[in-house]
Design an enzyme around this catalytic site. Sequence first.
Site, short mmCIF file in Angstrom:
data_model
loop_
_atom_site.label_atom_id
_atom_site.label_comp_id
_atom_site.label_asym_id
_atom_site.label_seq_id
_atom_site.Cartn_x
_atom_site.Cartn_y
_atom_site.Cartn_z
N GLU A 129 2.17 18.50 -1.63
CA GLU A 129 2.16 17.04 -1.39
C GLU A 129 1.62 16.34 -2.63
OE1 GLU A 129 -0.17 17.15 2.20
OE2 GLU A 129 -2.05 17.01 1.12
N LYS A 131 -0.67 14.23 -5.14
CA LYS A 131 -2.12 14.03 -5.29
C LYS A 131 -2.32 12.57 -5.67
CE LYS A 131 -6.23 15.94 -7.52
NZ LYS A 131 -6.85 14.68 -7.83
N ASP A 133 -4.12 9.21 -6.67
CA ASP A 133 -5.27 8.92 -7.51
C ASP A 133 -6.06 7.77 -6.89
OD1 ASP A 133 -6.87 9.39 -9.58
OD2 ASP A 133 -5.59 8.47 -11.10
N TYR A 240 -4.69 13.37 4.53
CA TYR A 240 -4.16 14.67 4.11
C TYR A 240 -5.04 15.84 4.54
CZ TYR A 240 -7.31 13.53 0.21
OH TYR A 240 -8.39 13.15 -0.53
N LYS A 328 -1.85 19.22 -12.11
CA LYS A 328 -1.91 17.89 -12.73
C LYS A 328 -0.72 17.62 -13.64
CE LYS A 328 -6.34 16.54 -11.81
NZ LYS A 328 -7.28 15.89 -12.68
N CYS A 422 -2.96 -23.72 -28.85
CA CYS A 422 -1.87 -23.03 -28.18
C CYS A 422 -0.76 -22.79 -29.20
CB CYS A 422 -1.35 -23.88 -27.02
SG CYS A 422 0.18 -23.23 -26.32
N CYS A 425 2.52 -25.07 -28.17
CA CYS A 425 2.62 -26.54 -28.21
C CYS A 425 1.56 -27.17 -29.09
CB CYS A 425 2.54 -27.12 -26.80
SG CYS A 425 0.90 -27.00 -26.07
N CYS A 440 -4.53 -23.12 -22.72
CA CYS A 440 -3.90 -24.25 -23.39
C CYS A 440 -4.12 -25.48 -22.51
CB CYS A 440 -2.42 -23.95 -23.52
SG CYS A 440 -1.41 -25.40 -23.79
N CYS A 446 3.44 -28.50 -22.40
CA CYS A 446 3.56 -27.20 -23.06
C CYS A 446 4.81 -26.50 -22.51
CB CYS A 446 2.33 -26.35 -22.80
SG CYS A 446 2.46 -24.71 -23.55
S1 IVH Z 1 -6.99 18.14 -0.32
C1 IVH Z 1 -10.84 20.81 0.41
N1 IVH Z 1 -4.87 16.66 -0.78
O1 IVH Z 1 -8.15 14.97 -5.10
C2 IVH Z 1 -9.95 19.98 -0.44
N2 IVH Z 1 -6.88 16.14 -1.95
O2 IVH Z 1 -9.30 16.60 -7.21
C3 IVH Z 1 -9.53 18.73 0.21
N3 IVH Z 1 -6.71 14.18 -3.40
O3 IVH Z 1 -11.27 15.45 -3.56
C4 IVH Z 1 -8.67 17.91 -0.68
N4 IVH Z 1 -4.61 13.69 -2.94
O4 IVH Z 1 -10.04 13.14 -3.31
C5 IVH Z 1 -6.16 16.88 -1.09
N5 IVH Z 1 -2.95 15.40 -1.02
C6 IVH Z 1 -4.23 15.63 -1.33
C7 IVH Z 1 -4.94 14.81 -2.24
C8 IVH Z 1 -6.27 15.10 -2.53
C9 IVH Z 1 -5.69 13.34 -3.62
C10 IVH Z 1 -8.04 14.04 -4.05
C11 IVH Z 1 -9.22 14.28 -3.15
C12 IVH Z 1 -9.90 15.49 -3.72
C13 IVH Z 1 -9.49 15.39 -5.16
C14 IVH Z 1 -9.60 16.74 -5.87
#
Ligand code: IVH
Length: 711
Positions: A129, A131, A133, A240, A328, A422, A425, A440, A446
């Site tokens: 899935e 990740k 941010d 998640y 990553k 500006c 103008c 401005c 303007c």
């Molecule tokens: S699972 C026991 N799933 O990434 C581990 N984490 O770098 C539970 N994060 O602390 C985390 N998307 O804040 C999981 N699909 C995802 C995620 C995810 C973002 C974050 C989460 C975690 C950090 C680790």
Amino acid sequence: MSSPHRLTAVDDLSLEAAAAEHAALVAEINHHRVLYYAKDAPALPDADYDRLEQRLGAIEARFPELMTADSPTQTVGVAPSSGFGKVRHAVSMLSLANAFEDVDVSDFVGRVRRFLNLSDETPVAFVAEPKIDGLSLSLRYEKGRLVQAATRGDGAEGEDVTANVRTIRDIPHELTGDAPDLVEVRGEVYMNRADFMELNRAQAEKGDKVFANPRNAAAGSLRQLDSSITAGRPLRFFAYAWGALSEPLGPTQWESRQRLGGFGFTLSQPSELCASAEELLEYYRKIGRSRAELPFDIDGVVYKVDSLALQERLGFISRSPRWATAHKYPAEQATTRLNNITIQVGRTGALTPVAELEPVNVGGVVVSRATLHNKDEIERKDVRVGDLVIVQRAGDVIPQIVGYVAEPDRERAEPYAFPECCPQCGSIAVREEGEVVTRCTGGLVCPAQAVERLRHFVSRNAFDIEGLGIERIQLFFEQGRVKQPADIFTLEKREEERIDRLVSMTGFGKKSVEKLFAAIEARRTIALDRFIFALGIRQIGEATAKLLTRAYRTAENWRDRMIAAAAERAEKREEKKPELVGEAYAELCGIEQIGVSVADDLTDFFREQHNLDAVAALLAQVKPKKYEPPAAAATSPMAGKTVVFTGTLVTMGRSEAKAKAEALGAKVAGSVSGKTDYVIVGADAGSKAAKAQELGVKILSEEEWAALIAG
Ligand code: IVH
């Protein structure tokens, strides 16, 4: 940032050198963790931070004697800061190990298989899935009701952010379906890129802090001591994982995920079940290709062993599970030469410095311009024309300059001198006290501002006239055909006998001109909130336009009340208490979520004769619809009433109570006045309850109010 000895291969380090570097790294990592987790103000790109952690891990792998229990390799995040209550997590909130290269993924799968002692024929499934941010959150539900929300903190103890979390729309206050008596749902709070851009635009406009990226914006918004600020921020949540449970959610990660979906949560999507390292890598590449199209930022993908029985057997190693890893994506950063700094003039006259760059590929997109936000930001980063600079795509749409790279042998240019006029103008540019934005003063004379206002007027969430995009409006403006919004609606009449001329002058086909006129006609009636938003008044975004619509109901009433408020304000410029400015001004400030700063931008707008003329000309052409409260509201005892909530409500959060009252046709105000019909008093109510008593306004307890709305 990195000291030279770090370039020595770990294998070549003496124990002494390793110990010294280890201590320095620990201090540096802890410093950056505080900046990142506690202050929401990272000073280092994520990828550089990851490299510090990797190096520390490598040193500890070779010299295990250097590892201590509080080494950053063994801990996550930072302990909660003051300001919020503390929450001890029933089940620790951990982190994930990282994979960067393809081989790290096959290593991960290999490690899992070896640990479980699986034969080559035995399949293992993984859930893959995105990740997200953002920042992780644990939500505790008892008997289906949300009772507590906590940040991760240091994994063992986090901050109690329950009040703030109740304002996030993606997070149900009550679970749907049959949930176990106790469920801790875990996931990520985040912000969509578009929402982030809009928030930053509004922040910059108000002279408030701009956020470096959506993650910081989400973190900064969640960790507000005043939850009404959080409520105004576009936060979202993905589920998640889970913590404590009174009974399992299912036999696999996949099925448990589905259960979370059934409880009413949004899951991190698109997700897939994969059977091998190859399939995981295929998923990684597929998501990588579509990354730019996702509405939110992701920094990687996560792989989790699907079977919960196998997860149990695999267990944890220090701070992360053996059964999962994050893979990553490379950082979306690059270095390039800063060729020039130019100034862009926005709709409200804000002068925004733009970095003109030697084109460079940043994560697959060629970037040649980046924002420098404002004068202070240029000074803070000390970037100068000719510098080698680091470019980052964070909110993706507008790239940013992170800073410059020192080149000891090159002489640098003088610091950038921000213009005093500006560039469009020639009007004087001013920066008001306490503001970061230089503006401005040319107003409608303007051309840059005028054209930006028109572009805003026809934009998708404003008048949204089909066939009248921003390029066409620019052309019409340059040709002198459309100078202000009302001109759009008189275009056909003025060009009636000259449709052929319009066709030849603009290069549009005859059909397309006819279609355009039809589209313009169709917009002569328009929702009032779109009308208000389209005017492009400072700080009046879509949400505020909706608040004004609900409060004033018709365009004429709104305009008249704004003119009255503007006149009152003109008399008393410096007065801080709205009720002492005047009745119309106090009414405006009494609308929940509208404060003096927004009220002043509105009244400034309505004090200018040219704005009044433009609005009058427009109202002669278009008919904004009268706001009708939702049907359910008509018969409710709350219909048309003005209510004020004060104190802490027990049965529901403030935003939920507000939404309920509004759905029933009430107007929710922020302060008590003679016009208030009811004051609903929760626990620890203060001055507002006293004021209500003083004015003889009807006071309801939370139970009385609940009974009243129940029927
Ligand atoms: S699972 C026991 N799933 O990434 C581990 N984490 O770098 C539970 N994060 O602390 C985390 N998307 O804040 C999981 N699909 C995802 C995620 C995810 C973002 C974050 C989460 C975690 C950090 C680790």
